[in-house]
Design a protein around this motif. Structure first.
Motif, PDB file in Angstrom:
ATOM      1  N   MET A  64      -1.215 -22.652   3.221  1.00 16.08           N
ATOM      2  CA  MET A  64      -2.439 -22.169   2.589  1.00 16.08           C
ATOM      3  C   MET A  64      -2.713 -22.801   1.222  1.00 16.08           C
ATOM      4  O   MET A  64      -3.849 -22.854   0.781  1.00 16.08           O
ATOM      5  N   GLU A  65      -1.675 -23.263   0.563  1.00 18.80           N
ATOM      6  CA  GLU A  65      -1.864 -23.885  -0.754  1.00 18.80           C
ATOM      7  C   GLU A  65      -2.734 -25.128  -0.652  1.00 18.80           C
ATOM      8  O   GLU A  65      -3.290 -25.589  -1.622  1.00 18.80           O
ATOM      9  N   MET A  66      -2.801 -25.696   0.561  1.00 12.52           N
ATOM     10  CA  MET A  66      -3.520 -26.953   0.700  1.00 12.52           C
ATOM     11  C   MET A  66      -4.983 -26.774   1.089  1.00 12.52           C
ATOM     12  O   MET A  66      -5.728 -27.721   1.174  1.00 12.52           O
ATOM     13  N   LEU A  67      -5.349 -25.507   1.311  1.00  8.46           N
ATOM     14  CA  LEU A  67      -6.700 -25.198   1.786  1.00  8.46           C
ATOM     15  C   LEU A  67      -7.775 -25.827   0.908  1.00  8.46           C
ATOM     16  O   LEU A  67      -8.698 -26.479   1.399  1.00  8.46           O
ATOM     17  N   ASP A  68      -7.626 -25.645  -0.381  1.00  8.61           N
ATOM     18  CA  ASP A  68      -8.643 -26.110  -1.311  1.00  8.61           C
ATOM     19  C   ASP A  68      -8.759 -27.631  -1.302  1.00  8.61           C
ATOM     20  O   ASP A  68      -9.844 -28.184  -1.385  1.00  8.61           O
ATOM     21  N   ALA A 105     -10.384 -28.775   2.147  1.00 10.02           N
ATOM     22  CA  ALA A 105     -11.725 -28.270   2.448  1.00 10.02           C
ATOM     23  C   ALA A 105     -12.777 -29.372   2.280  1.00 10.02           C
ATOM     24  O   ALA A 105     -12.799 -30.069   1.271  1.00 10.02           O
ATOM     25  N   ASP A 150      -2.953 -23.540  11.125  1.00 15.56           N
ATOM     26  CA  ASP A 150      -3.621 -22.360  10.564  1.00 15.56           C
ATOM     27  C   ASP A 150      -4.612 -22.761   9.487  1.00 15.56           C
ATOM     28  O   ASP A 150      -5.705 -22.208   9.393  1.00 15.56           O
ATOM     29  N   ALA A 188      -7.581 -24.252  11.262  1.00 17.77           N
ATOM     30  CA  ALA A 188      -8.341 -23.198  11.940  1.00 17.77           C
ATOM     31  C   ALA A 188      -9.139 -22.378  10.929  1.00 17.77           C
ATOM     32  O   ALA A 188     -10.284 -21.995  11.170  1.00 17.77           O
ATOM     33  N   THR A 189      -8.518 -22.141   9.776  1.00 18.27           N
ATOM     34  CA  THR A 189      -9.195 -21.378   8.729  1.00 18.27           C
ATOM     35  C   THR A 189     -10.417 -22.139   8.225  1.00 18.27           C
ATOM     36  O   THR A 189     -11.476 -21.564   7.980  1.00 18.27           O
ATOM     37  N   LEU A 190     -10.268 -23.448   8.098  1.00 14.51           N
ATOM     38  CA  LEU A 190     -11.392 -24.247   7.613  1.00 14.51           C
ATOM     39  C   LEU A 190     -12.538 -24.278   8.623  1.00 14.51           C
ATOM     40  O   LEU A 190     -13.702 -24.376   8.240  1.00 14.51           O
ATOM     41  N   VAL A 191     -12.204 -24.160   9.905  1.00 14.48           N
ATOM     42  CA  VAL A 191     -13.257 -24.057  10.917  1.00 14.48           C
ATOM     43  C   VAL A 191     -14.023 -22.754  10.679  1.00 14.48           C
ATOM     44  O   VAL A 191     -15.246 -22.713  10.691  1.00 14.48           O
ATOM     45  N   LEU A 192     -13.261 -21.714  10.395  1.00 12.12           N
ATOM     46  CA  LEU A 192     -13.860 -20.393  10.168  1.00 12.12           C
ATOM     47  C   LEU A 192     -14.776 -20.393   8.949  1.00 12.12           C
ATOM     48  O   LEU A 192     -15.833 -19.772   8.947  1.00 12.12           O
ATOM     49  N   THR A 193     -14.366 -21.095   7.900  1.00 10.65           N
ATOM     50  CA  THR A 193     -15.177 -21.099   6.684  1.00 10.65           C
ATOM     51  C   THR A 193     -16.224 -22.220   6.715  1.00 10.65           C
ATOM     52  O   THR A 193     -16.965 -22.400   5.764  1.00 10.65           O
ATOM     53  N   GLU A 215     -15.664 -25.416   6.656  1.00 13.24           N
ATOM     54  CA  GLU A 215     -15.297 -26.503   5.744  1.00 13.24           C
ATOM     55  C   GLU A 215     -14.308 -27.470   6.388  1.00 13.24           C
ATOM     56  O   GLU A 215     -13.502 -28.099   5.703  1.00 13.24           O
ATOM     57  N   PHE A 243     -18.436 -17.565  16.032  1.00 16.06           N
ATOM     58  CA  PHE A 243     -17.068 -18.058  16.126  1.00 16.06           C
ATOM     59  C   PHE A 243     -16.394 -17.561  17.400  1.00 16.06           C
ATOM     60  O   PHE A 243     -15.809 -18.321  18.152  1.00 16.06           O
ATOM     61  N   ASN A 289      -4.244 -20.372  -6.820  1.00 11.55           N
ATOM     62  CA  ASN A 289      -3.560 -21.632  -6.572  1.00 11.55           C
ATOM     63  C   ASN A 289      -3.950 -22.693  -7.598  1.00 11.55           C
ATOM     64  O   ASN A 289      -3.139 -23.527  -7.984  1.00 11.55           O
TER      65      ASN A 289
END
Lengths: 163, 567
Positions: free
Chosen positions: A46-50, A53, A98, A101-106, A108, B158, B202
């Motif tokens: 998750m630290e890499m999300l930003d 994105a 994950d 997948a999260t970036l698909v959801l947002t 980004e 979604f 973060n």
């Protein structure tokens, strides 16, 4: 245009760290153009999300289980990438998939994802790559440079300093 | 004959934890927690320069890199009796606190909320009713009817694609899911908002640590980067001000959303205050040092035997022998060579000896730590109870406020004792997060004030003596007490042991065959459907397990993502 080259892996487990070692070599040996970012992701998620994105393209370098002999380099791109995550070839896929997948959801998600994978020789505890995989490093780095070239990004080799 | 359930791996992100339960008459009667991978990182450190250990140990774990860096430098500093400049303490405190806030938000919303929240039910939620409910609970600006409508539409799109992505492993429609569609919609909306908010935490780690996921701004003796407010490359006024903005945004979300959501979910799942208690001997350590020696701390910590707050025993300094002398690890039920009884970490050995999964013998790669020969529960609950026991006013305030809110929603009075439970661990984590947000603000102010006084020192040079020295470094990490133990001879590491929070909580049976915290907390847990053991996952997830840290990071070949095996 923003491209990220993400090296993942655990450098405490010999060849498991190939992704991280590859991006270290790339950074040392090449001057990268504006818009290209290199990240040593370790085994984070998750630290890499930003960072990831909204990038135009994401290139992941990782140790993978391709069922091929140790030292085989594989390239997975396009439609094959989601399959790669489903069959769980790499030890870090849970975390990384994950994040994707999260970036698909947002909304980004990266414009595209390419995975450069290396079949490891050993995952024993230790901070050095095995000689076989170490010898493969230049080839992996050259592949990364080639990937960048295909996106119109020219990485320039840094001249070795003469002692 | 009852049913044996095996869940492997159990975590949503980091795998490698296996839980076995014997279920008789709809309840867990026996349980085993097993780490499924060997961790040999200690071996790598032997013979190395102690100044390099922190950079190596932060690679133990993918989720909490920072915490190992901090425990490692503290261990070496403890061995050297080396003081740390105030600025370095403050900068480290900001890094570890921001990291903890990040961890708690991600854990609640992204790793465990889906144990309680049914995403598919949220699709049936009425945005107008959701907004009414939300506004009755909080003043958060993201709680509008428009926002809920937007999220519902996004979610339908979604789910409509058939690609649930990150929601794939949910237990939708499980009989233990009890929230109304509106509460589910509210929670899913905050799930998405939390994705954005966690990035601010973060960013603080990234700016002060010079890099994430692996920070670089660390050194035995302080931090690596100098402070020069007029230089672009280091800590500038501009960066300090950006950090303050992020702190304020985090505070808004944690206090007006996270704390409120936990109270609401706790109120709707009130029966879960009676489930998952387990071991009530709680261990935490003080943290956020306020002086150069590590004798004064912003947050207290210590030991509480048997859940009795009046028997709280404070740990007072980084050198407190009460902590140092109390810790031992047993490998009687772990896959390591043993036979020497429980060993103090300075004498600890990590030599693998794999058998098979033996119910009454060895069955885990996790060692079994004890505090004065007894297992102990660590984590946010231990931490918050210690702060309440120490009469730390902000903790008392947030605990009271949260329990009152639960009581208002559930229309009943909720005592502090309700915290000794599965849902209580979530509540304690939220309280801890609120406390940490306040600490983040005060540490920021202390750093700014100290620099304003003209103090820019960030580093004291370590000097290693001839002969043998040893030290322990502890840190109250997001998941609980983390300690690194180092023995140094002539400037080189001769022994190194990391006793991590998940080792405490996921401990197998110990030298006296007493069960560990996960194992104890699962006893008597109701299981409605052994094929879908959501209740077991709820309790284990409430500890925020991170086995990557307690054990190795690699995986078996071609293993399914989640395997539930009913025998």
């Amino acid at each position: 245009m923003r491209i990220i080259i993400l090296g993942v892996g655990n450098i405490l487990l010999s060849d498991e760290g190939i992704g991280v070692r590859a991006v270290e070599s790339l950074k040392r040996e090449y001057r990268l153009p504006q818009g290209v970012e290199v990240i040593d992701g370790g085994t984070s998620a998750m630290e890499m999300l930003d960072d990831i994105a909204c990038v135009d393209h994401l290139i992941i370098v990782d140790a993978v289980r391709s069922g091929k002999p140790p030292g085989t380099m594989v390239r997975i791109a396009g439609d094959a990438v989601p399959v790669f995550f489903k069959t769980k070839l790499s030890p870090h896929q849970i975390g990384l998939s994950d994040v994707l997948a999260t970036l698909v959801l947002t909304g980004e998600q990266p414009g595209g994802v390419t995975v450069i994978g290396v079949e490891p020789n050993s995952l024993a505890t230790g901070m050095a790559l095995t000689p076989q995989i170490e010898a493969l490093l230049p080839k992996v780095v050259a592949q990364l440079v080639e990937e960048l070239r295909q996106h119109g990004m020219a990485a320039e080799r840094v001249e070795e300093e003469v002692a | 004959m009852g049913t044996r359930i095996t869940i492997d791996p159990i975590t949503r992100i980091e795998g490698h934890l296996r839980i076995d339960c014997q279920v008789d008459g709809g309840k867990v009667t026996k349980s085993w927690a097993s780490g499924q991978m060997w961790r040999g990182v200690e071996e790598i450190l032997l013979g190395r320069d102690p100044r390099d250990a922190w950079a190596i140990t932060q690679r133990i774990c993918g989720v909490c890199t920072t915490v190992h860096a901090i425990a490692s430098v503290r261990a070496v500093e403890n061995a050297l009796n080396l003081e740390v400049p105030l600025n370095a303490q403050y900068i480290r405190n900001l890094i570890i606190t921001a990291h903890a806030i990040h961890d708690h938000i991600v854990h609640f919303y992204h790793l465990s909320a889906l144990d309680w929240v049914d995403v598919t039910s949220a699709l049936k939620g009425d945005p107008a009713k959701t907004a009414l409910l939300a506004e009755s609970l909080s003043t958060w600006s993201g709680n509008s009817q428009q926002e809920f409508t937007k999220v519902k539409e996004r979610l339908s799109g979604f789910v409509g694609t058939g690609q649930l992505g990150i929601f794939t492993n949910g237990y939708w429609g499980h009989p233990a899911m009890k929230l109304s569609p509106e509460v589910n919609l509210l929670a899913v909306t905050h799930y998405l908002q939390a994705l954005d908010v966690q990035r601010k935490a973060n960013k603080i780690v990234a700016v002060l640590g010079s890099k994430t996921p692996h920070i670089q701004n660390m050194a035995v003796g302080g931090v690596a980067n100098p402070i020069a407010l007029d230089s672009q490359s280091v800590l500038t006024v501009e960066r300090l001000l950006a950090i303050k903005t992020w702190i304020d945004e985090l505070a808004d979300f944690v206090k007006n959303v996270y704390l409120v959501d936990v109270a609401a979910i706790g109120a709707f799942y009130a029966d879960w205050t009676q489930i998952g208690t387990g071991i009530t001997d709680y261990l935490s350590v003080p943290d956020i040092p306020l002086d150069t020696k590590g004798t004064q701390f912003a947050l207290p910590g210590g030991y509480i035997p048997g859940g009795d707050l009046s028997k709280f025993h404070a740990i007072k300094s980084f050198s407190d022998p009460y902590f140092r002398d109390g810790v031992e690890e047993s490998v009687k039920h772990a896959w390591y060579k043993g036979g020497k009884g429980a060993l103090h970490p300075y004498k600890g050995e990590t030599v693998p000896e794999y058998t098979d999964f033996q119910d009454n013998g060895k069955y885990s790669w996790v060692k079994s730590p004890t505090f004065y020969s007894k297992p102990a529960q660590v984590g946010p609950l231990a931490r918050v109870l210690a702060m309440v026991a120490a009469n730390y006013e902000p903790a008392v305030k947030y605990v009271t406020q949260t329990l009152d809110l639960v009581g208002t929603i559930a229309k009943t009075k909720v005592p502090v004792a309700a915290l000794h439970s599965t849902i209580g661990r979530h509540a304690a984590r939220a309280v801890s997060c609120a406390l940490q947000v306040d600490v983040l603000g005060s540490q920021w102010q202390m750093l700014v004030d100290n620099i304003a006084k003209g103090d820019v020192k960030t580093f004291n040079k370590p000097v290693f003596p001839k002969g043998e020295i040893s030290g322990v470094g502890f840190h109250e990490a997001p998941r609980g007490v983390l300690s690194h133990w180092v023995v140094i001879k002539d400037g080189k590491i001769t022994n190194y042991q990391a006793v991590v929070p998940t080792t405490w909580n996921a401990a197998p049976r110990n030298e006296n065959d007493a069960i560990g915290p996960y194992e104890a907390s699962l006893l008597n847990t109701p299981v409605a459907d052994p094929e879908r053991p959501l209740e077991v996952l709820r309790t284990v997830h409430s500890f925020d397990p991170c086995l990557a840290c307690a054990v190795h990071v690699l995986d078996d070949e071609q293993r399914e993502v989640v395997k539930v095996k009913v025998l």
